[in-house]
Design an enzyme around this catalytic site. Structure first.
Site, short mmCIF file in Angstrom:
data_model
loop_
_atom_site.label_atom_id
_atom_site.label_comp_id
_atom_site.label_asym_id
_atom_site.label_seq_id
_atom_site.Cartn_x
_atom_site.Cartn_y
_atom_site.Cartn_z
N ASP A 14 -3.96 2.07 0.70
CA ASP A 14 -3.36 3.12 1.36
C ASP A 14 -2.03 3.29 0.88
OD1 ASP A 14 -2.59 4.86 3.42
OD2 ASP A 14 -2.60 3.32 5.15
N ASP A 112 -3.79 9.97 0.57
CA ASP A 112 -3.26 8.93 0.20
C ASP A 112 -4.10 7.81 0.61
OD1 ASP A 112 -3.24 9.28 3.03
OD2 ASP A 112 -1.01 8.53 3.09
N GLU A 113 -5.33 7.63 0.69
CA GLU A 113 -6.16 6.78 0.95
C GLU A 113 -7.53 6.76 0.40
OE1 GLU A 113 -6.99 5.60 5.22
OE2 GLU A 113 -6.28 7.61 5.71
#
Length: 362
Positions: A14, A112-113
């Site tokens: 993350d 973003d993860e």
């Protein structure tokens, strides 16, 4: 019989405060300052919300999804920047390409993860921890950004772990440590348990994950339906979902928050035409047909509603979207002023390219 998925090791990567971190990377003079990425605050009179903010901004109480006007009141001296999605997507692609090579199976779940299944090549937590450190080092060295990683027996535990020690954290949950790690946490740490569910659980004398894990599952089913079973499993650290190579596209939607509330039917129609154009363009580019049209409506007092209608047959027709959306909107016309409107399509079906070619030929 044992489930092989339970013996696999999962990583959840993350990125830390991704949008604002990218902005600071691009403009080093912003380092250490409260940075807020989102709508224009217009000196406290702006509309829209915070997309994300730096950890320095969070010290003032600012957080994602907060009204931008509220953020400005909390910290008028913060650096407010517009969302630059093109830049963030480019950086995201570079990061995902970088970390993908460390996984047997890889599943990106947002810009973003991502989840990494490393079970085939790595079968002990010491090696998995070293791998996580390697990933963190590579992302920092090549992209100039920090990330937090959770290492655990499954996806839900890995996700909880990655959020445990932000920013730049690395948290490992070994199978024998699941209960001691998980049970003392507040129930809100379980993804999917929001404010409303948390308050209901508190009324049931359930505040920690351990409380939830020890509850009679029938009581949860009586209050939450099938979701009660899932909540009980997650509270006990059970998650049999596997890391999937590709996340299925389930919906395509867009929405608009207005600088000034609107109520005129003609203006509303124009908004729906513009939103439908965007949805249909994405639908065509990704080669999907749809069955269901949805709308989202938010009044000036923040009351929010969604409505949906399923067509008799799957379609690619833009006019079908606009007709259905406007029909659904009739319920709300004349009942107030609107600060946000949205349109989406669901129940998507991938278009068979071979069939399309045959149809074009004949």
């Amino acid at each position: 019989m044992s489930n092989p998925a339970r013996n696999r090791i999962t990583l959840h990567v993350d990125m830390d405060s991704f949008y604002s971190s990218v902005e600071v990377r691009e403009r080093p003079e912003l380092k250490g300052l409260p940075v807020v990425v989102g709508s224009d605050p217009k000196e406290g009179k702006g509309r829209g919300v915070v997309s994300t903010c730096s950890y320095e901004a969070r010290e003032f109480g600012i957080h994602s999804a907060m009204p931008i006007s509220r953020a400005y009141k909390l910290c008028p001296d913060a650096v407010y920047l517009p969302v630059n999605m093109k830049l963030y997507k480019e950086v995201s692609e570079n990061i995902m390409d970088l970390i993908r090579i460390f996984a047997d199976r890889f599943q990106q779940v947002s810009v973003d993860e991502a989840y990494l299944d490393v079970g085939n090549g790595i079968d002990d937590y010491e090696s998995a921890t070293l791998l996580a450190r390697k990933i963190k080092d590579e992302v920092l060295r090549k992209q100039g950004l920090t990330c937090s990683i959770g290492v655990a027996p499954n996806k839900i535990l890995a996700k909880i772990a990655s959020d445990f020690d932000k920013p730049d954290g690395l948290t490992v949950i070994r199978p024998e440590d699941v209960e001691s790690f998980l049970f003392p946490l507040p129930v809100s740490k379980i993804p999917g348990i929001g404010k409303k569910t948390r308050l209901i659980l508190e009324d049931m004398d359930t505040e920690t994950v351990g409380d939830l894990a020890s509850m009679d599952v029938q009581l949860l089913v009586a209050r939450f339906g099938k979701s009660g079973v899932v909540m009980h499993q997650l509270a006990n650290g059970i998650d049999l979902r596997e890391v999937r190579e590709r996340e299925e596209v389930k919906s395509i939607s867009t929405e608009d928050t207005f600088e000034e509330d609107i109520f005129d039917p003609a203006a509303i129609r124009n908004v729906f035409f513009e939103l439908t154009d965007k949805v249909h363009e994405s639908l065509s580019r990704k080669r999907f047909r749809f069955r269901t049209v949805t709308i989202k409506v938010r009044f000036e007092d923040f009351r929010t509603y969604t409505r949906a209608k399923t067509l008799q047959a799957a379609s690619t027709d833009k006019q079908a979207i606009i007709r259905t959306a406007l029909g659904l909107m009739d319920e709300f016309i004349g009942k107030g002023r609107f600060r946000l409107l949205g349109v989406g399509v669901t129940k998507l079906e991938k278009i068979d390219e071979r069939q399309t070619l045959l149809n074009d030929f004949f």
